[in-house]
Design a protein around this motif. Sequence first.
Motif, PDB file in Angstrom:
ATOM      1  N   GLY A  64      50.283  33.148  16.990  1.00 14.50           N
ATOM      2  CA  GLY A  64      51.672  33.034  17.468  1.00 14.50           C
ATOM      3  C   GLY A  64      51.793  33.351  18.935  1.00 14.50           C
ATOM      4  N   HIS A  65      52.554  34.405  19.229  1.00 18.21           N
ATOM      5  CA  HIS A  65      52.831  34.770  20.623  1.00 18.21           C
ATOM      6  C   HIS A  65      52.477  36.224  20.885  1.00 18.21           C
ATOM      7  N   LEU A  66      52.185  36.524  22.137  1.00 18.38           N
ATOM      8  CA  LEU A  66      51.703  37.855  22.509  1.00 18.38           C
ATOM      9  C   LEU A  66      52.858  38.852  22.622  1.00 18.38           C
ATOM     10  N   SER A  67      52.747  39.948  21.899  1.00 18.00           N
ATOM     11  CA  SER A  67      53.761  41.002  21.965  1.00 18.00           C
ATOM     12  C   SER A  67      53.634  41.753  23.300  1.00 18.00           C
ATOM     13  N   ASN A  68      54.687  42.481  23.648  1.00 10.40           N
ATOM     14  CA  ASN A  68      54.627  43.316  24.857  1.00 10.40           C
ATOM     15  C   ASN A  68      53.442  44.276  24.784  1.00 10.40           C
ATOM     16  N   GLU A  69      53.263  44.868  23.610  1.00 10.10           N
ATOM     17  CA  GLU A  69      52.217  45.873  23.455  1.00 10.10           C
ATOM     18  C   GLU A  69      50.832  45.267  23.723  1.00 10.10           C
ATOM     19  N   SER A  70      50.565  44.097  23.114  1.00  7.31           N
ATOM     20  CA  SER A  70      49.253  43.453  23.307  1.00  7.31           C
ATOM     21  C   SER A  70      49.078  43.008  24.752  1.00  7.31           C
ATOM     22  N   ALA A  71      50.169  42.494  25.350  1.00  5.28           N
ATOM     23  CA  ALA A  71      50.090  42.018  26.734  1.00  5.28           C
ATOM     24  C   ALA A  71      49.815  43.184  27.684  1.00  5.28           C
ATOM     25  N   CYS A  72      50.477  44.304  27.431  1.00  8.13           N
ATOM     26  CA  CYS A  72      50.288  45.460  28.316  1.00  8.13           C
ATOM     27  C   CYS A  72      48.883  46.040  28.168  1.00  8.13           C
ATOM     28  N   GLU A  73      48.379  46.010  26.938  1.00 10.01           N
ATOM     29  CA  GLU A  73      47.008  46.478  26.718  1.00 10.01           C
ATOM     30  C   GLU A  73      46.019  45.594  27.482  1.00 10.01           C
ATOM     31  N   LEU A  74      46.267  44.273  27.452  1.00 13.70           N
ATOM     32  CA  LEU A  74      45.402  43.352  28.193  1.00 13.70           C
ATOM     33  C   LEU A  74      45.515  43.609  29.695  1.00 13.70           C
ATOM     34  N   ALA A  75      46.752  43.761  30.188  1.00 15.95           N
ATOM     35  CA  ALA A  75      46.952  43.988  31.630  1.00 15.95           C
ATOM     36  C   ALA A  75      46.214  45.248  32.070  1.00 15.95           C
ATOM     37  N   GLN A  76      46.270  46.259  31.232  1.00 22.06           N
ATOM     38  CA  GLN A  76      45.578  47.513  31.558  1.00 22.06           C
ATOM     39  C   GLN A  76      44.070  47.299  31.652  1.00 22.06           C
ATOM     40  N   LYS A  77      43.537  46.518  30.714  1.00 19.81           N
ATOM     41  CA  LYS A  77      42.088  46.266  30.715  1.00 19.81           C
ATOM     42  C   LYS A  77      41.668  45.388  31.890  1.00 19.81           C
ATOM     43  N   LEU A  78      42.583  44.506  32.333  1.00 21.19           N
ATOM     44  CA  LEU A  78      42.250  43.595  33.440  1.00 21.19           C
ATOM     45  C   LEU A  78      42.549  44.207  34.808  1.00 21.19           C
ATOM     46  N   ASN A  79      43.173  45.367  34.808  1.00 20.33           N
ATOM     47  CA  ASN A  79      43.557  45.994  36.071  1.00 20.33           C
ATOM     48  C   ASN A  79      42.315  46.396  36.873  1.00 20.33           C
ATOM     49  N   HIS A  80      42.349  46.114  38.156  1.00 19.05           N
ATOM     50  CA  HIS A  80      41.265  46.544  39.055  1.00 19.05           C
ATOM     51  C   HIS A  80      41.860  46.592  40.455  1.00 19.05           C
ATOM     52  N   SER A  81      41.109  47.095  41.400  1.00 19.67           N
ATOM     53  CA  SER A  81      41.672  47.325  42.742  1.00 19.67           C
ATOM     54  C   SER A  81      42.087  46.006  43.414  1.00 19.67           C
ATOM     55  N   GLY A  82      41.500  44.890  42.974  1.00 24.48           N
ATOM     56  CA  GLY A  82      41.832  43.602  43.586  1.00 24.48           C
ATOM     57  C   GLY A  82      42.941  42.845  42.863  1.00 24.48           C
ATOM     58  N   LEU A  83      43.541  43.467  41.856  1.00 28.02           N
ATOM     59  CA  LEU A  83      44.623  42.774  41.127  1.00 28.02           C
ATOM     60  C   LEU A  83      45.954  43.008  41.842  1.00 28.02           C
ATOM     61  N   GLY A  84      46.532  41.914  42.338  1.00 27.88           N
ATOM     62  CA  GLY A  84      47.823  41.990  43.025  1.00 27.88           C
ATOM     63  C   GLY A  84      48.961  41.787  42.051  1.00 27.88           C
ATOM     64  N   HIS A  85      49.735  40.722  42.262  1.00 27.91           N
ATOM     65  CA  HIS A  85      50.943  40.525  41.464  1.00 27.91           C
ATOM     66  C   HIS A  85      50.657  40.208  39.997  1.00 27.91           C
ATOM     67  N   VAL A  86      51.456  40.805  39.146  1.00 30.18           N
ATOM     68  CA  VAL A  86      51.447  40.458  37.727  1.00 30.18           C
ATOM     69  C   VAL A  86      52.866  40.019  37.379  1.00 30.18           C
ATOM     70  N   VAL A  87      52.985  38.769  36.917  1.00 29.66           N
ATOM     71  CA  VAL A  87      54.294  38.207  36.582  1.00 29.66           C
ATOM     72  C   VAL A  87      54.343  37.975  35.071  1.00 29.66           C
ATOM     73  N   ALA A  88      55.297  38.604  34.419  1.00 27.45           N
ATOM     74  CA  ALA A  88      55.453  38.450  32.967  1.00 27.45           C
ATOM     75  C   ALA A  88      56.218  37.158  32.677  1.00 27.45           C
ATOM     76  N   ALA A  89      55.810  36.451  31.614  1.00 25.21           N
ATOM     77  CA  ALA A  89      56.389  35.133  31.336  1.00 25.21           C
ATOM     78  C   ALA A  89      56.625  34.927  29.845  1.00 25.21           C
ATOM     79  N   HIS A  90      57.350  33.845  29.537  1.00 23.01           N
ATOM     80  CA  HIS A  90      57.586  33.400  28.156  1.00 23.01           C
ATOM     81  C   HIS A  90      58.221  34.503  27.310  1.00 23.01           C
ATOM     82  N   LEU A  91      59.198  35.202  27.868  1.00 20.53           N
ATOM     83  CA  LEU A  91      59.903  36.253  27.112  1.00 20.53           C
ATOM     84  C   LEU A  91      60.840  35.615  26.097  1.00 20.53           C
ATOM     85  N   SER A  92      60.860  36.164  24.898  1.00 20.07           N
ATOM     86  CA  SER A  92      61.829  35.752  23.895  1.00 20.07           C
ATOM     87  C   SER A  92      63.210  36.195  24.372  1.00 20.07           C
TER      88      SER A  92
END
Length: 262
Positions: free
Chosen positions: A195-223
């Motif tokens: 289906g679709h990614l929950s806030n919780e799963s998306a935030c967990e992914l963002a946390q795992k992908l975070n690094h010093s070179g990660l700039g803007h993060v834009v959230a999309a496809h909100l219900s």
Amino acid sequence: MLRFKNLGSGSTGNASVIEAQCGHQTTRILIDCGLGLKELERRLIQANLELSDLDALFITHEHADHVGHTKRVASSLKIPVWMSQGTWLACGGLDWGFNPSQINIARDTEVIEFGALQIKPFTVPHDAREPLQVRLSDGAVSLGVLTDLGHVSPHVFSQLQGCNALLMETNHDTQMLRKSGYPQFLKDRISGPLGHLSNESACELAQKLNHSGLGHVVAAHLSERNNSPEIVLDCLSRALGRTVDEVWVAAPDTGSAWVHVN
Ligand SMILES: [Zn+2]
Ligand SMILES: [Zn+2]
């Protein structure tokens, strides 16, 4: 130089323009075409662009909020379109009434070199025939575009590592969806593994992908019914260790501002 602007996000229609510049060459691709020709033109003008500035379309999957106006837009602009074989067939294949010479088949992890852009599609778990999301680069920095997936597979995670910006789905708040008036089958579909990614799963992914070179993060496809920008900004900023002003949400009718990837 790589920059992007979401033109509209959510179940009413998705489209994002990605622009790369290398020397005198500028290449722009529209990811998904869920907006009608007139509306697309109107939103491009707000982005200081015209329809004729688009060089190609990339369609992630056959759901109407993504593929909706592809035929009309691509036929009128006479530009190439990339999509997976499965998406092409799900849209009717040759019966779609589309000039087949405009269609190019995209495949999981096969890099498409297109002008100043490198486009790397990758498979995501979603209830479509062969859905692909994309990582785009100008050769120096890269942007991950990720919407419409039920869960983060190891493959998805590996394709997005090291990105310098993310446009990513934060579809629903799990509690709001559970308490909503949606019929049970729809709740199960949205929250299911395809289906679709929950806030919780998306935030967990963002946390795992975070690094010093990660700039803007834009959230999309909100219900629109089972989420709110405030909840997303709060959860995403906490996951990334940023303030709420340092993460953005793409709106259904106005999308996002231009975002420079660096
Ligand atoms: Zn969608
Ligand atoms: Zn979808």
